[in-house]
Motif scaffolding. Structure first.
Motif, PDB file in Angstrom:
ATOM      1  N   ASP A   6       0.822  -1.203   0.000  1.00 54.40           N
ATOM      2  CA  ASP A   6       0.000   0.000   0.000  1.00 54.40           C
ATOM      3  C   ASP A   6       0.860   1.258   0.000  1.00 54.40           C
ATOM      4  O   ASP A   6       1.954   1.299   0.578  1.00 54.40           O
ATOM      5  CB  ASP A   6      -0.914   0.026   1.227  1.00 54.40           C
ATOM      6  N   VAL A   7       0.332   2.285  -0.660  1.00 53.31           N
ATOM      7  CA  VAL A   7       0.963   3.604  -0.681  1.00 53.31           C
ATOM      8  C   VAL A   7      -0.044   4.603  -0.129  1.00 53.31           C
ATOM      9  O   VAL A   7      -1.198   4.648  -0.576  1.00 53.31           O
ATOM     10  CB  VAL A   7       1.389   4.006  -2.102  1.00 53.31           C
ATOM     11  N   THR A   8       0.381   5.387   0.850  1.00 53.97           N
ATOM     12  CA  THR A   8      -0.451   6.429   1.437  1.00 53.97           C
ATOM     13  C   THR A   8       0.321   7.738   1.393  1.00 53.97           C
ATOM     14  O   THR A   8       1.460   7.800   1.863  1.00 53.97           O
ATOM     15  CB  THR A   8      -0.798   6.124   2.909  1.00 53.97           C
ATOM     16  N   VAL A   9      -0.286   8.763   0.811  1.00 58.44           N
ATOM     17  CA  VAL A   9       0.331  10.090   0.798  1.00 58.44           C
ATOM     18  C   VAL A   9      -0.767  11.115   1.073  1.00 58.44           C
ATOM     19  O   VAL A   9      -1.705  11.249   0.279  1.00 58.44           O
ATOM     20  CB  VAL A   9       1.022  10.416  -0.536  1.00 58.44           C
ATOM     21  N   HIS A  10      -0.654  11.813   2.182  1.00 56.88           N
ATOM     22  CA  HIS A  10      -1.606  12.866   2.522  1.00 56.88           C
ATOM     23  C   HIS A  10      -1.079  14.206   2.000  1.00 56.88           C
ATOM     24  O   HIS A  10       0.089  14.552   2.238  1.00 56.88           O
ATOM     25  CB  HIS A  10      -1.809  12.937   4.036  1.00 56.88           C
ATOM     26  N   GLN A  11      -1.927  14.937   1.316  1.00 56.03           N
ATOM     27  CA  GLN A  11      -1.517  16.212   0.715  1.00 56.03           C
ATOM     28  C   GLN A  11      -1.584  17.324   1.775  1.00 56.03           C
ATOM     29  O   GLN A  11      -2.492  18.145   1.800  1.00 56.03           O
ATOM     30  CB  GLN A  11      -2.401  16.531  -0.491  1.00 56.03           C
ATOM     31  N   VAL A  12      -0.596  17.303   2.628  1.00 56.89           N
ATOM     32  CA  VAL A  12      -0.539  18.212   3.778  1.00 56.89           C
ATOM     33  C   VAL A  12       0.255  19.465   3.400  1.00 56.89           C
ATOM     34  O   VAL A  12       1.358  19.351   2.850  1.00 56.89           O
ATOM     35  CB  VAL A  12       0.128  17.505   4.978  1.00 56.89           C
ATOM     36  N   PRO A  13      -0.261  20.656   3.694  1.00 59.21           N
ATOM     37  CA  PRO A  13       0.529  21.872   3.455  1.00 59.21           C
ATOM     38  C   PRO A  13       1.804  21.853   4.294  1.00 59.21           C
ATOM     39  O   PRO A  13       1.846  21.245   5.374  1.00 59.21           O
ATOM     40  CB  PRO A  13      -0.408  23.009   3.898  1.00 59.21           C
ATOM     41  N   TYR A  14       2.836  22.524   3.803  1.00 57.60           N
ATOM     42  CA  TYR A  14       4.129  22.533   4.484  1.00 57.60           C
ATOM     43  C   TYR A  14       4.408  23.880   5.136  1.00 57.60           C
ATOM     44  O   TYR A  14       4.159  24.938   4.544  1.00 57.60           O
ATOM     45  CB  TYR A  14       5.260  22.225   3.494  1.00 57.60           C
ATOM     46  N   TYR A  15       4.938  23.825   6.366  1.00 56.94           N
ATOM     47  CA  TYR A  15       5.453  25.013   7.043  1.00 56.94           C
ATOM     48  C   TYR A  15       6.807  24.670   7.650  1.00 56.94           C
ATOM     49  O   TYR A  15       6.960  23.622   8.283  1.00 56.94           O
ATOM     50  CB  TYR A  15       4.505  25.494   8.151  1.00 56.94           C
ATOM     51  N   ALA A  16       7.755  25.555   7.460  1.00 56.67           N
ATOM     52  CA  ALA A  16       9.045  25.427   8.131  1.00 56.67           C
ATOM     53  C   ALA A  16       8.950  26.059   9.518  1.00 56.67           C
ATOM     54  O   ALA A  16       7.997  26.777   9.832  1.00 56.67           O
ATOM     55  CB  ALA A  16      10.139  26.117   7.319  1.00 56.67           C
ATOM     56  N   GLN A  17       9.944  25.815  10.355  1.00 60.83           N
ATOM     57  CA  GLN A  17       9.947  26.461  11.662  1.00 60.83           C
ATOM     58  C   GLN A  17      10.472  27.888  11.580  1.00 60.83           C
ATOM     59  O   GLN A  17      10.354  28.643  12.539  1.00 60.83           O
ATOM     60  CB  GLN A  17      10.705  25.631  12.681  1.00 60.83           C
ATOM     61  N   TRP A  18      11.059  28.243  10.436  1.00 57.03           N
ATOM     62  CA  TRP A  18      11.375  29.633  10.123  1.00 57.03           C
ATOM     63  C   TRP A  18      10.384  30.115   9.082  1.00 57.03           C
ATOM     64  O   TRP A  18       9.909  29.336   8.251  1.00 57.03           O
ATOM     65  CB  TRP A  18      12.811  29.755   9.623  1.00 57.03           C
ATOM     66  N   GLU A  19      10.063  31.401   9.108  1.00 59.00           N
ATOM     67  CA  GLU A  19       9.025  31.916   8.223  1.00 59.00           C
ATOM     68  C   GLU A  19       9.449  31.922   6.758  1.00 59.00           C
ATOM     69  O   GLU A  19       8.596  31.936   5.878  1.00 59.00           O
ATOM     70  CB  GLU A  19       8.618  33.330   8.665  1.00 59.00           C
TER      71      GLU A  19
END
Length: 216
Positions: A6-19
């Motif tokens: 099985d392959v699972t990939v959630h299309q989650v937005p990305y945020y770094a810990q720096w702006e």
């Protein structure tokens, strides 16, 4: 590691810990101060110095922002979240500037009570369980060594940094790394299963969507 194909990939937005994610290599190399980040005000910090302090410590808040944006469509500022988490006991800030945290059990309670997420601190959390949790629709904050960004062959220890597991294939775990590099180790960064144990401390926080009534 996984027993299925099985392959699972959630299309989650990305945020770094720096702006400014593009500045992460320079900040980590010391050629640019975090306080010089032109987007520092977006963090919710009162001034560049406060941003400098928190930006090195909010990998967990970056993971929370990703989860909140994914499920609720909101991404509160990182320092604002950090101060809320501190008030909830998930960080302990000492007078000399030392910071204890992110403390997983009080953080999970904060995520449940403030944001209406299903959140559970797990220790141990075996790597074998990650594909199944992701397949169920969960996201998982994992304690890893920060050198996972380059798959360093000999990290000095396990743990010390939080990343968000967002996908799994039979060959690799996919992570969003708040201190990753923009050359491919920030978003959906692949970590081969055979490499994960040398970075992973075997503990984390399992997050899931829940009724948002508690978020208020």
């Amino acid at each position: 590691m996984p027993q299925s194909e099985d392959v699972t990939v959630h299309q989650v937005p990305y945020y770094a810990q720096w702006e400014s994610p593009e500045l992460v290599p320079d900040i980590l190399a010391g050629t640019c101060l975090a306080a010089e980040d032109p987007r520092w005000e977006q963090s919710g910090a009162a001034d560049p110095e406060e941003y400098e302090y928190w930006s090195w410590r909010v990998c967990g808040m970056a993971c929370l922002r990703m989860a909140l944006d994914h499920w609720w469509g909101v991404a509160p500022p990182a320092v604002t979240l950090a101060e809320e988490a501190r008030a909830a006991g998930a960080y302990v800030r000492h007078e000399d500037g030392r910071l204890d945290g992110l403390l997983h059990v009080p953080f999970a309670a904060y995520a449940r009570e403030r944001w209406g997420l299903a959140a559970e601190a797990r220790s141990p959390l075996p790597p074998e369980e990650l594909p199944g949790l992701l397949a169920e629709g969960r996201l998982v904050m994992l304690s890893v060594h920060p050198s996972i960004r380059t798959l360093h062959p000999q990290p000095p220890r396990q743990g010390g940094h939080l990343v968000l597991a967002v996908g799994a294939t039979p060959q690799e775990l996919l992570i969003h790394n708040p201190s990753g590099f923009p050359d491919g180790s920030q978003k959906f960064a692949p970590v081969p299963w055979e490499d994960l144990p040398r970075f992973y401390a075997g503990r984390g926080i399992v997050l899931g969507p829940h009724e948002r009534a508690a978020a208020g």
